[in-house]
Design a protein around this motif. Structure first.
Motif, PDB file in Angstrom:
ATOM      1  N   GLU A   1       0.822  -1.213   0.000  1.00 36.35           N
ATOM      2  CA  GLU A   1       0.000   0.000   0.000  1.00 36.35           C
ATOM      3  C   GLU A   1       0.857   1.265   0.000  1.00 36.35           C
TER       4      GLU A   1
ATOM      5  N   GLN B   1      -7.397  -3.464  -2.017  1.00 38.20           N
ATOM      6  CA  GLN B   1      -8.688  -3.092  -1.431  1.00 38.20           C
ATOM      7  C   GLN B   1      -9.562  -4.313  -1.202  1.00 38.20           C
TER       8      GLN B   1
ATOM      9  N   LYS C   1      -8.487  -7.353  -0.802  1.00 39.25           N
ATOM     10  CA  LYS C   1      -7.874  -8.129   0.271  1.00 39.25           C
ATOM     11  C   LYS C   1      -8.237  -7.554   1.629  1.00 39.25           C
ATOM     12  N   GLU C   2      -8.235  -6.222   1.744  1.00 32.64           N
ATOM     13  CA  GLU C   2      -8.585  -5.553   2.990  1.00 32.64           C
ATOM     14  C   GLU C   2     -10.051  -5.806   3.341  1.00 32.64           C
ATOM     15  N   THR C   3     -10.924  -5.778   2.332  1.00 35.78           N
ATOM     16  CA  THR C   3     -12.352  -6.029   2.561  1.00 35.78           C
ATOM     17  C   THR C   3     -12.564  -7.459   3.050  1.00 35.78           C
TER      18      THR C   3
ATOM     19  N   ASN D   1     -10.375  -9.417   4.623  1.00 35.48           N
ATOM     20  CA  ASN D   1      -9.834  -9.558   5.980  1.00 35.48           C
ATOM     21  C   ASN D   1     -10.786  -8.949   7.007  1.00 35.48           C
ATOM     22  N   THR D   2     -11.371  -7.795   6.649  1.00 35.75           N
ATOM     23  CA  THR D   2     -12.321  -7.142   7.565  1.00 35.75           C
ATOM     24  C   THR D   2     -13.536  -8.030   7.781  1.00 35.75           C
TER      25      THR D   2
END
Length: 353
Positions: free
Chosen positions: A253, A334, A336-338, A340-341
């Protein structure tokens, strides 16, 4: 095609329609004075050629303007091993040939003017071509590169080691890659260099590695292009058909905060690494080098995929493909972050229950 000096040299003489010279004359034609040291003769007395073990050099005699080896069976066997025409399996002669290969590689390392001289010699020999023969030679060099690469890919490790002069993958790949790169420049200089790469690599075998690491004159420095894999055939296909490949970017990032992620900038004047200089910011339109003071433009039009392309001012980075690669990476991060969340939320809910 077996990747030996005699086979590569034969292409040149086949196109000219001439008989290929004998071993000593052939070596001296393409590497004048390098392997064969021609002693001056009165033109009347024939003397046998000698192999000097301490110097690793064959001393031949000039007789009526031609190199003369006489009845020296050992010199014939050694040069046959070098050229790739000798039959039989005399280990002593093969070892002597390897010593000469080491000697020649050492000449390349010590004498920085040697490579340009050999290039000029190749240019002179290529002047014998008609325009039609030159086009045929280009086609034959391209054909040889692909045939040699395909044959190499088909061999397993044991088969490679069974060759008379085993050649490791790094030495082979470096030779073929640079030959193709030079040929792909579509210039007369690149055309001559491509053949010289094949001739030198086929003669020196593993010893070519020292040349690959040292030279950036007519033998340009190696900064290999990216392909889908590091396999030689894939790299060659990338060089020949770049339109079939998309750029990729695997940075994190924080890398995406840069204007040109994963790009290393060097001063066009002194070669200093700009990224490492204090206060460097690629969002600025230009950067003054702290070493020499030269002002370097920071723009997509100044980015090339490797050093050779920049030196030759060919194939600059495609701005659209570059932007697409960065955007795809941004979306991947993005997503990947979604994900994980979502996993964390699911886990917390389960714990509470």
């Amino acid at each position: 095609m077996d990747f030996r000096f005699g086979n590569i040299a034969a292409v040149y003489y086949e196109i000219l329609g001439e008989k290929m010279p004998r071993q000593l004359e052939l070596l001296d034609a393409w590497f004048p004075g390098l392997i064969v040291v021609a002693d001056e003769s009165d033109g009347e007395t024939k003397r046998d050629a000698e192999y000097m073990d301490q110097e690793y050099v064959i001393h031949a005699v000039k007789y009526h303007g031609k190199l003369y080896s006489g009845e020296s069976a050992r010199v014939s066997q050694i040069t046959g091993r070098l050229v790739g025409t000798a039959t039989g399996n005399k280990e002593k002669e093969r070892k002597s040939a390897e010593l000469i290969q080491k000697h020649v590689a050492e000449c390349f390392v010590r004498d920085m003017t040697l490579t340009p001289r050999l290039k000029d010699n190749t240019v002179k020999l290529f002047h014998h071509f008609s325009p039609e023969q030159e086009n045929e030679m280009r086609d034959r060099i391209q054909q040889a590169i692909m045939e040699l690469s395909g044959d190499r890919q088909a061999k397993d490790a044991d088969e490679k080691q069974e060759e008379a002069f085993p050649m490791n993958d790094e030495a082979f790949d470096g030779t073929i890659w640079n030959a193709e790169y030079q040929l792909n420049l579509s210039s007369h200089s690149g055309f001559c260099n491509a053949y010289l790469w094949l001739m030198t690599g086929s003669l020196l075998r593993n010893e070519i590695g020292r040349v690959l690491r040292m030279y950036d004159s007519s033998f340009i420095a190696i900064h290999r292009q990216h392909g889908e894999t590091w396999e030689l055939m894939d790299k060659l296909n990338y060089l020949l058909h770049p339109e079939e490949y998309e750029y990729t970017f695997d940075g994190d990032e924080e890398d995406l905060e840069e204007r040109f992620p994963d790009v290393e900038w060097y001063c066009d004047e002194c070669g200093a690494h700009l990224n490492e200089q204090e206060g460097f910011d690629d969002h600025l339109p230009a950067r003054k080098c702290r070493v020499c003071g030269y002002e370097n433009k920071l723009d997509i039009s100044e980015i090339y995929e490797n050093d050779e392309d920049w030196q030759n001012q060919i194939r600059p980075v495609d701005a659209g493909k570059f932007a697409n690669a960065v955007e795809r990476r941004r979306q991947e991060l993005q997503e990947k972050e979604t994900t994980n969340t979502s996993k964390n939320t699911t886990g917390n809910t389960a714990e509470e229950v």
